[in-house]
Scaffold this motif. Structure first.
Motif, short mmCIF file in Angstrom:
data_model
loop_
_atom_site.label_atom_id
_atom_site.label_comp_id
_atom_site.label_asym_id
_atom_site.label_seq_id
_atom_site.Cartn_x
_atom_site.Cartn_y
_atom_site.Cartn_z
N CYS A 151 0.82 -1.24 -0.04
CA CYS A 151 0.06 0.00 0.01
C CYS A 151 0.63 1.15 -0.02
O CYS A 151 1.82 1.47 0.96
N CYS B 270 -4.28 0.08 0.17
CA CYS B 270 -5.27 -1.17 0.70
C CYS B 270 -6.52 -0.49 0.74
O CYS B 270 -6.82 0.74 0.76
N CYS C 184 -6.95 2.22 3.89
CA CYS C 184 -6.47 3.46 3.22
C CYS C 184 -7.45 4.10 2.26
O CYS C 184 -7.48 5.41 2.16
ZN LIG Z 1 -2.83 1.20 3.53
#
Ligand SMILES: [Zn+2]
Length: 258
Positions: free
Chosen positions: A32, A46, A49
């Motif tokens: 990520c 991800c 997020c």
């Molecule tokens: Zn993330």
């Protein structure tokens, strides 16, 4: 014969590239961009997020690109756009400048992470979909050459280049230059921001002449009060550009969770 050989060679190089990507993914699994958690594909966030981002979507003001809480009809313009009409024609931004967006922009700006530009550009490409006509050229907000030297790259140019690849539009990084090395806008009031960037930019006269009749789209990482993109627009329009739009990855939206 010749063509056949080329096809085989092309097939081979594609397979080799795929193999290379697979090996790299084994050695360095994609993570990520914000939190380093493992993700399925490179240059992505991800799920957690990604949920931290607040995309700016319709209904929005057709001029300023600011989101409306409720739909006011297709031609409704925001009160801000009526009270203070901007000098650019339209602005579009991908996400609200909240904590997650601030973290990403910080990494893009100071972390020497140009792969973030590819991620941000994908979201800007969606947010600005009405603007990508074939007559348009992308122009990044320039850094002063001293600042660009110390930072090594201009985040807006990286964003514009990635956006150019996605939209097929050409990028003209030399069309606008920053004449003065202005102080950072952070912490300045709206008025002070306007004064700080007033007259800081100039459009390249020959290049502008060559691009006569083309629509210019100014690309920035964040729009806060709009004073920087307005100063760039002023330089372009006083140089003869007729139509200037503005796009950014993030945008300060008053009353949001920024
Ligand atoms: Zn993330």
């Amino acid at each position: 014969m010749e063509t056949g050989a080329l096809v085989v060679k092309d097939g081979w190089s594609r397979s080799l590239r795929r193999l290379g990507t697979m090996l790299l993914d084994q050695l360095y699994p994609p993570v990520c961009l914000a939190c380093d958690a493992p993700v399925a594909t490179a240059d992505a966030l991800c799920t957690t997020c990604f949920r931290g981002l607040r995309p700016i979507t319709a209904p929005l003001c057709p001029i300023l690109g600011l989101p409306f809480e409720v739909s006011l009809g297709p031609d409704a313009v925001s009160a801000e756009a009526i009270a203070h009409p901007p000098n650019f024609d339209r602005a579009r931004s991908a996400v609200v400048y909240n904590a997650m967006a601030r973290g990403l922009v910080g990494k893009l700006k100071y972390g020497d992470r140009p792969e973030l530009a590819r991620f941000c550009a994908r979201l800007v490409a969606l947010a600005g979909h009405e603007l990508w006509g074939r007559d348009a050229v992308l122009v990044p907000v320039p850094l002063h050459r001293v600042r660009q030297f110390s930072r090594r790259y201009n985040q807006s140019t990286e964003l514009a280049r990635a956006l150019g690849k996605l939209t097929g539009l050409s990028v003209e990084p030399g069309l606008v230059v920053r004449k003065r090395n202005t102080r950072h806008q952070v912490g300045l009031s709206g008025d002070a921001r306007r004064r700080n960037v007033a007259g800081a930019f100039a459009a390249h006269p020959d290049l502008l002449l060559r691009l006569r009749g083309r629509r210019v789209i100014v690309v920035d990482d964040v729009i806060t009060t709009g004073s920087t993109v307005s100063a760039v627009t002023k330089a372009l329009k006083s140089g003869g550009a007729e139509h200037v739009d503005v796009v950014s990855f993030a945008r300060v939206v008053t009353g949001s969770d920024a």
